[in-house]
Scaffold this active site. Structure first.
Site, PDB file in Angstrom:
ATOM      1  N   SER A   1     -15.946  10.989   9.853  1.00 31.97           N
ATOM      2  CA  SER A   1     -15.769   9.577   9.489  1.00 31.97           C
ATOM      3  C   SER A   1     -17.126   8.896   9.278  1.00 31.97           C
ATOM      4  O   SER A   1     -18.159   9.368   9.767  1.00 31.97           O
ATOM      5  CB  SER A   1     -15.009   8.843  10.588  1.00 31.97           C
TER       6      SER A   1
HETATM    7  N1  SAM Z   1     -13.950  11.516  14.052  1.00 32.75           N
HETATM    8  C1  SAM Z   1     -14.050  12.819  13.445  1.00 32.75           C
HETATM    9  C2  SAM Z   1     -15.508  13.220  13.297  1.00 32.75           C
HETATM   10  O1  SAM Z   1     -16.381  12.513  13.823  1.00 32.75           O
HETATM   11  O2  SAM Z   1     -15.789  14.253  12.685  1.00 32.75           O
HETATM   12  C3  SAM Z   1     -13.376  12.852  12.126  1.00 32.75           C
HETATM   13  C4  SAM Z   1     -11.932  13.164  12.197  1.00 32.75           C
HETATM   14  S1  SAM Z   1     -11.192  13.509  10.651  1.00 32.75           S
HETATM   15  C5  SAM Z   1     -11.249  11.969   9.808  1.00 32.75           C
HETATM   16  C6  SAM Z   1      -9.495  13.639  11.148  1.00 32.75           C
HETATM   17  C7  SAM Z   1      -9.162  14.935  11.840  1.00 32.75           C
HETATM   18  O3  SAM Z   1      -7.818  14.831  12.340  1.00 32.75           O
HETATM   19  C8  SAM Z   1      -9.167  16.148  10.927  1.00 32.75           C
HETATM   20  O4  SAM Z   1     -10.066  17.098  11.424  1.00 32.75           O
HETATM   21  C9  SAM Z   1      -7.718  16.656  10.970  1.00 32.75           C
HETATM   22  O5  SAM Z   1      -7.603  18.062  10.917  1.00 32.75           O
HETATM   23  C10 SAM Z   1      -7.254  16.107  12.305  1.00 32.75           C
HETATM   24  N2  SAM Z   1      -5.791  15.973  12.465  1.00 32.75           N
HETATM   25  C11 SAM Z   1      -4.844  15.593  11.582  1.00 32.75           C
HETATM   26  N3  SAM Z   1      -3.629  15.594  12.151  1.00 32.75           N
HETATM   27  C12 SAM Z   1      -3.794  15.994  13.431  1.00 32.75           C
HETATM   28  C13 SAM Z   1      -2.923  16.204  14.545  1.00 32.75           C
HETATM   29  N4  SAM Z   1      -1.600  16.003  14.479  1.00 32.75           N
HETATM   30  N5  SAM Z   1      -3.460  16.612  15.712  1.00 32.75           N
HETATM   31  C14 SAM Z   1      -4.788  16.842  15.848  1.00 32.75           C
HETATM   32  N6  SAM Z   1      -5.668  16.668  14.835  1.00 32.75           N
HETATM   33  C15 SAM Z   1      -5.185  16.247  13.642  1.00 32.75           C
END
Ligand code: SAM
Length: 217
Positions: free
Chosen positions: A57
């Site tokens: 993000s």
């Molecule tokens: N804050 C993180 C960083 O600093 O890198 C970025 C997160 S990214 C925007 C969102 C993440 O949520 C992705 O890696 C995705 O695979 C994960 N995600 C999506 N659905 C999910 C779920 N049900 N449970 C766990 N992770 C999930």
């Protein structure tokens, strides 16, 4: 001039972060969580690809989410969507030695990489698991804070249940790429209050209480 310092000064000046978050960002540099030629762009205020169709993000959003969540020392935090592990590591610093961060990532390879990075920088109060974060992590509940870094159609019921009375959760809610960042507060009696903070754009939260997985061709 140090690019990380320029980024932190910008975030402070715009009130996106406070001094505690600034200190954590000084210690935990975003570039460490980004690979290849994109490392060059680590201190631009944009989300960047981390593989598997996912993103780290933007610094301002990570900052705003942690500030609004009021992450104090000594508390326990559940994070859904570990991604690169940058925000996870920052949360680990903010809760300190007496606090704990539980983080769930659905993509095994990302979870493994984040775990490895966090172990290399020797932050010891973080546990990362692979799984569906929409179901929470009941074994360690209730949580003082829950931070969801992917966008859901509505607040997953298990997360609401696993939030402590007096706790806070931050979560993007919306359809497709039209989303609002919502702060959820549970008072001492368990009553829920919600505040719409700002429009955002996150990747989808995929799972039982989120969006269905897209079929691969
Ligand atoms: N804050 C993180 C960083 O600093 O890198 C970025 C997160 S990214 C925007 C969102 C993440 O949520 C992705 O890696 C995705 O695979 C994960 N995600 C999506 N659905 C999910 C779920 N049900 N449970 C766990 N992770 C999930």
């Amino acid at each position: 001039m140090d690019k990380n310092k320029i980024m932190i000064d910008y975030l402070l000046k715009n009130n996106f972060i406070d001094e505690r978050i600034a200190k954590a960002m000084e210690e935990i540099k975003r570039e460490y969580f980004i690979e290849g030629p994109l490392k060059e762009s680590s201190y631009i205020d944009l989300p960047l690809p981390i593989g598997f169709g996912q993103t780290i993000s933007a610094p301002s959003i990570v900052g705003i989410m942690m500030k609004e969540l009021d992450v104090k020392e000594g508390i326990n935090v559940l994070e859904i969507g570990t991604g690169s592990g940058w925000q996870t590591a920052l949360l680990g610093k903010l809760v300190g030695e007496n606090g704990k961060v539980f983080s769930i990532e659905r993509i095994k390879e990302l979870a493994e990489k984040a775990r490895q990075r966090i172990s290399e920088i020797k932050i010891k109060n973080i546990v990362i698991k692979t799984g569906d974060g929409t179901q929470g992590w009941p074994e360690n509940a209730p949580y003082d804070r829950i931070i969801v870094s992917a966008s859901a159609p509505e607040i997953p019921k298990p997360l609401l249940e696993q939030l402590k009375n007096g706790g806070k959760m931050i979560i993007p809610i919306g359809v497709s790429y039209w989303q609002d960042l919502i702060l959820v507060e549970k008072d001492g009696t368990g009553k829920i209050r919600m505040k719409n903070l700002l429009p955002v754009m996150f990747v989808p939260l995929v799972g039982k209480f989120g969006y269905p997985e897209m079929e691969k061709n």
